[in-house]
Design a protein around this motif. Structure first.
Motif, mmCIF file in Angstrom:
data_model
loop_
_atom_site.group_PDB
_atom_site.id
_atom_site.type_symbol
_atom_site.label_atom_id
_atom_site.label_comp_id
_atom_site.label_asym_id
_atom_site.label_seq_id
_atom_site.Cartn_x
_atom_site.Cartn_y
_atom_site.Cartn_z
ATOM 1 N N GLY A 49 2.809 -10.397 -10.807
ATOM 2 C CA GLY A 49 2.835 -9.493 -9.452
ATOM 3 C C GLY A 49 3.478 -10.113 -8.368
ATOM 4 N N LYS A 50 3.701 -9.551 -7.169
ATOM 5 C CA LYS A 50 4.519 -9.977 -6.077
ATOM 6 C C LYS A 50 3.601 -10.859 -5.243
ATOM 7 C CE LYS A 50 5.244 -5.801 -4.435
ATOM 8 N NZ LYS A 50 4.747 -4.945 -5.472
ATOM 9 N N VAL A 52 1.606 -10.526 -2.955
ATOM 10 C CA VAL A 52 1.654 -10.169 -1.491
ATOM 11 C C VAL A 52 0.425 -10.443 -0.829
ATOM 12 C CG1 VAL A 52 1.566 -8.223 0.115
ATOM 13 C CG2 VAL A 52 3.273 -8.206 -1.854
ATOM 14 N N ARG A 53 -0.821 -10.414 -1.310
ATOM 15 C CA ARG A 53 -1.897 -10.727 -0.281
ATOM 16 C C ARG A 53 -2.226 -12.171 -0.254
ATOM 17 N NH1 ARG A 53 -1.298 -6.352 -3.469
ATOM 18 N NH2 ARG A 53 -1.782 -4.438 -2.443
ATOM 19 N N GLU A 79 -6.497 -11.617 -4.664
ATOM 20 C CA GLU A 79 -5.805 -11.349 -5.590
ATOM 21 C C GLU A 79 -6.497 -10.855 -6.940
ATOM 22 O OE1 GLU A 79 -2.472 -10.918 -5.402
ATOM 23 O OE2 GLU A 79 -1.745 -10.526 -7.456
ATOM 24 N N TYR A 84 -8.385 -6.475 -10.444
ATOM 25 C CA TYR A 84 -9.379 -5.495 -10.859
ATOM 26 C C TYR A 84 -9.229 -4.277 -10.414
ATOM 27 C CZ TYR A 84 -12.839 -3.005 -8.097
ATOM 28 O OH TYR A 84 -13.663 -2.063 -7.499
ATOM 29 N N LEU A 86 -6.338 -2.776 -9.864
ATOM 30 C CA LEU A 86 -5.089 -2.169 -10.599
ATOM 31 C C LEU A 86 -5.644 -1.938 -12.033
ATOM 32 C CD1 LEU A 86 -2.090 -4.516 -9.552
ATOM 33 C CD2 LEU A 86 -2.881 -2.226 -8.643
ATOM 34 N N ASP A 89 -7.574 1.293 -11.885
ATOM 35 C CA ASP A 89 -6.577 2.366 -11.551
ATOM 36 C C ASP A 89 -5.857 3.063 -12.727
ATOM 37 O OD1 ASP A 89 -5.411 3.978 -9.078
ATOM 38 O OD2 ASP A 89 -3.677 2.819 -10.172
ATOM 39 N N ARG A 100 2.302 -1.715 -16.195
ATOM 40 C CA ARG A 100 1.642 -2.249 -14.989
ATOM 41 C C ARG A 100 2.523 -3.693 -14.961
ATOM 42 N NH1 ARG A 100 0.115 -1.121 -10.071
ATOM 43 N NH2 ARG A 100 -1.227 0.414 -11.039
ATOM 44 N N MET A 159 -11.396 -0.022 -0.229
ATOM 45 C CA MET A 159 -10.516 0.388 -1.175
ATOM 46 C C MET A 159 -10.952 1.344 -2.070
ATOM 47 S SD MET A 159 -9.055 -2.402 -3.923
ATOM 48 C CE MET A 159 -10.527 -2.820 -4.591
ATOM 49 N N ALA A 160 -12.263 1.330 -2.547
ATOM 50 C CA ALA A 160 -12.932 2.059 -3.427
ATOM 51 C C ALA A 160 -12.987 3.325 -2.907
ATOM 52 C CB ALA A 160 -14.259 1.674 -4.204
ATOM 53 N N GLN A 163 -9.706 4.907 -3.117
ATOM 54 C CA GLN A 163 -9.559 5.654 -4.518
ATOM 55 C C GLN A 163 -10.216 6.822 -4.441
ATOM 56 O OE1 GLN A 163 -7.312 4.688 -6.398
ATOM 57 N NE2 GLN A 163 -7.817 4.864 -8.497
ATOM 58 N N THR A 187 -5.208 1.008 0.675
ATOM 59 C CA THR A 187 -4.358 -0.078 0.447
ATOM 60 C C THR A 187 -4.447 -1.110 1.773
ATOM 61 O OG1 THR A 187 -2.568 1.579 -0.371
ATOM 62 C CG2 THR A 187 -1.914 -0.869 0.335
ATOM 63 N N PHE A 224 3.052 -0.998 4.187
ATOM 64 C CA PHE A 224 3.271 -1.297 2.620
ATOM 65 C C PHE A 224 3.151 -0.093 1.828
ATOM 66 C CE2 PHE A 224 1.602 -2.947 -1.231
ATOM 67 C CZ PHE A 224 2.555 -3.852 -1.499
ATOM 68 N N GLN A 225 2.246 0.814 2.249
ATOM 69 C CA GLN A 225 1.905 1.765 1.347
ATOM 70 C C GLN A 225 2.982 2.896 1.664
ATOM 71 O OE1 GLN A 225 -0.319 2.373 -0.927
ATOM 72 N NE2 GLN A 225 1.125 3.964 -1.384
ATOM 73 N N LYS A 242 6.442 -0.768 -12.956
ATOM 74 C CA LYS A 242 5.413 0.430 -13.226
ATOM 75 C C LYS A 242 6.394 1.902 -13.170
ATOM 76 C CE LYS A 242 4.303 0.797 -8.142
ATOM 77 N NZ LYS A 242 3.317 0.815 -7.207
HETATM 78 C C1 GRG Z 1 -9.849 1.563 -9.090
HETATM 79 C C2 GRG Z 1 -11.623 0.823 -6.923
HETATM 80 C C3 GRG Z 1 -10.107 1.157 -7.379
HETATM 81 C C4 GRG Z 1 -9.142 0.916 -6.489
HETATM 82 C C5 GRG Z 1 -7.718 1.188 -6.929
HETATM 83 C C6 GRG Z 1 -5.116 -0.572 -5.955
HETATM 84 C C7 GRG Z 1 -5.638 0.766 -6.149
HETATM 85 C C8 GRG Z 1 -7.035 1.316 -5.804
HETATM 86 C C9 GRG Z 1 -4.663 1.775 -6.805
HETATM 87 C C10 GRG Z 1 -3.331 1.500 -7.555
HETATM 88 C C11 GRG Z 1 -2.441 2.566 -7.096
HETATM 89 C C12 GRG Z 1 -1.972 2.365 -5.689
HETATM 90 C C13 GRG Z 1 -0.655 2.942 -5.412
HETATM 91 C C14 GRG Z 1 -2.309 1.463 -4.760
HETATM 92 C C15 GRG Z 1 -1.820 1.211 -3.691
HETATM 93 C C16 GRG Z 1 -2.029 -0.130 -3.403
HETATM 94 C C17 GRG Z 1 -0.747 -0.710 -3.839
HETATM 95 C C18 GRG Z 1 0.471 -0.439 -3.439
HETATM 96 C C19 GRG Z 1 -1.036 -1.419 -5.121
HETATM 97 C C20 GRG Z 1 0.244 -2.080 -5.944
HETATM 98 O O1 GRG Z 1 0.111 -3.498 -5.191
HETATM 99 P P1 GRG Z 1 1.395 -4.398 -5.443
HETATM 100 O O2 GRG Z 1 2.734 -3.525 -5.084
HETATM 101 O O3 GRG Z 1 1.364 -4.721 -6.742
HETATM 102 O O4 GRG Z 1 1.096 -5.702 -4.498
HETATM 103 P P2 GRG Z 1 1.657 -6.082 -7.444
HETATM 104 O O5 GRG Z 1 1.718 -5.776 -9.179
HETATM 105 O O6 GRG Z 1 3.010 -6.548 -7.107
HETATM 106 O O7 GRG Z 1 0.584 -6.951 -7.212
#
Ligand code: GRG
Length: 301
Positions: A49-50, A52-53, A79, A84, A86, A89, A100, A159-160, A163, A187, A224-225, A242
């Motif tokens: 993953g990147k 980022v956080r 992280e 978790y 991802l 999700d 992923r 976050m939840a 979602q 996000t 970011f989103q 992805k």
């Molecule tokens: C299941 C409780 C629950 C929550 C899910 C994270 C999420 C919430 C859903 C994933 C889909 C999505 C587009 C979420 C927005 C956040 C986001 C852009 C996640 C991807 O984060 P990156 O780009 O991923 O930091 P890497 O893989 O680089 O860590």
């Protein structure tokens, strides 16, 4: 520290490396029981993953002259919560995705029950780290605030909750305000928590600086989103790691689908400028945060 783009790239790499070491330290080894569950947890968290956080936590700590070792635990915890989210999700009951971070998703590589358990166990592990890490700030009220913040912003009011809004919105028209509310929760909340946890690790930080950092975090949490939504249209599956077009396939409301691609790009730029403006109280010690904001809106994956 005054930095240029080359220094930024190198710092980012150092932060990513540092996060990997912290994660490796806290994740249970595959050799201990239950082996398959531990394998699944490590498989998902340590996938490329990147980071980022964690990078945002280290960058905020560096801006505030906080020793990076004292935020390793927070970086690992956030992280791990992200990983978790991802895993869950990607499950068939949610987005049902097979890919992923360029690899089969957890439930494809293992099975659904293992993926659910891996997510559950990771969530618990994050709070164990925050409450247990001996290298983190020893002030118990700061530590408690970190636990509260992560619990609040990863739960139903963060976050939840985001979602849940997302799942309820599939196939339904959302207006831009509703979309923004969803993104701020899904996000933005976790990204805001990164900056807050690093700020809580600083001793004697003024309220003015804390609020300025929070304002910055809110702006980049959304930018970011917005960029993520843009990349779903303009990116490609190989670079993204992805499936590109996943939002369109799932009929999800996004910035480009509601306001168009050009207006989405302008929105991302506007948020970047807002983030920079929030940091005017800081000097060049916050340059790393300025670069992070630019990275969020310029990234290609
Ligand atoms: C299941 C409780 C629950 C929550 C899910 C994270 C999420 C919430 C859903 C994933 C889909 C999505 C587009 C979420 C927005 C956040 C986001 C852009 C996640 C991807 O984060 P990156 O780009 O991923 O930091 P890497 O893989 O680089 O860590």
């Amino acid at each position: 520290m005054k930095i240029d783009s080359q220094t930024f790239e190198s710092l980012l790499e150092q932060y990513q490396q540092r996060a990997k070491q912290a994660l490796n330290h806290w994740l249970p080894p595959e050799s201990i029981n239950p082996v398959v569950l531990h394998k699944a947890m490590r498989y998902s968290v340590l996938a490329p993953g990147k980071r980022v956080r964690p990078a945002l936590i280290y960058a905020t700590a560096s801006t505030l002259e906080v020793d990076l070792q004292s935020v390793d635990g927070a970086a690992a915890a956030i992280e791990i919560i992200h990983a978790y989210s991802l895993i869950h999700d990607d499950l068939p009951a949610m987005d049902d995705d097979d890919l992923r971070r360029g690899r089969p998703t957890c439930h494809i590589e293992f099975d659904e029950a293992t993926a659910i358990l891996a997510g559950d166990a990771l969530q618990a592990l994050a709070f164990y780290i925050l409450s247990h890490d001996p290298d983190m700030i020893s002030d118990s009220s700061a530590r408690l605030k970190m636990v509260q913040q992560l619990a609040l912003f990863s739960g139903s009011r963060g976050m939840a909750g985001g979602q849940a809004i997302d799942l309820a919105a599939v196939g339904k028209p959302l207006n831009i305000t509703e979309l923004e509310t969803m993104h701020i929760h899904k996000t933005g909340a976790l990204i805001r928590t990164c900056v807050q946890m690093a700020a809580l690790s600083a001793k004697n930080l003024s309220e003015e600086k804390f609020n300025a950092l929070d304002c910055y975090a809110k702006a980049i949490g959304l930018s970011f989103q917005v960029q993520d939504d843009i990349l779903d249209v303009t990116g490609n599956t190989e670079t993204l790691g992805k499936p590109q077009g996943s939002d369109i396939k799932h009929n999800k409301p996004t910035y480009p689908s509601i306001i168009g691609l050009q207006a989405s790009r302008e929105k991302a730029q506007e948020l970047h400028e807002k983030a920079l403006q929030s940091l005017t109280i800081f000097g060049e010690e916050a340059d790393i945060l300025r670069y992070i904001s630019a990275w969020f809106v310029e990234r290609t994956h």
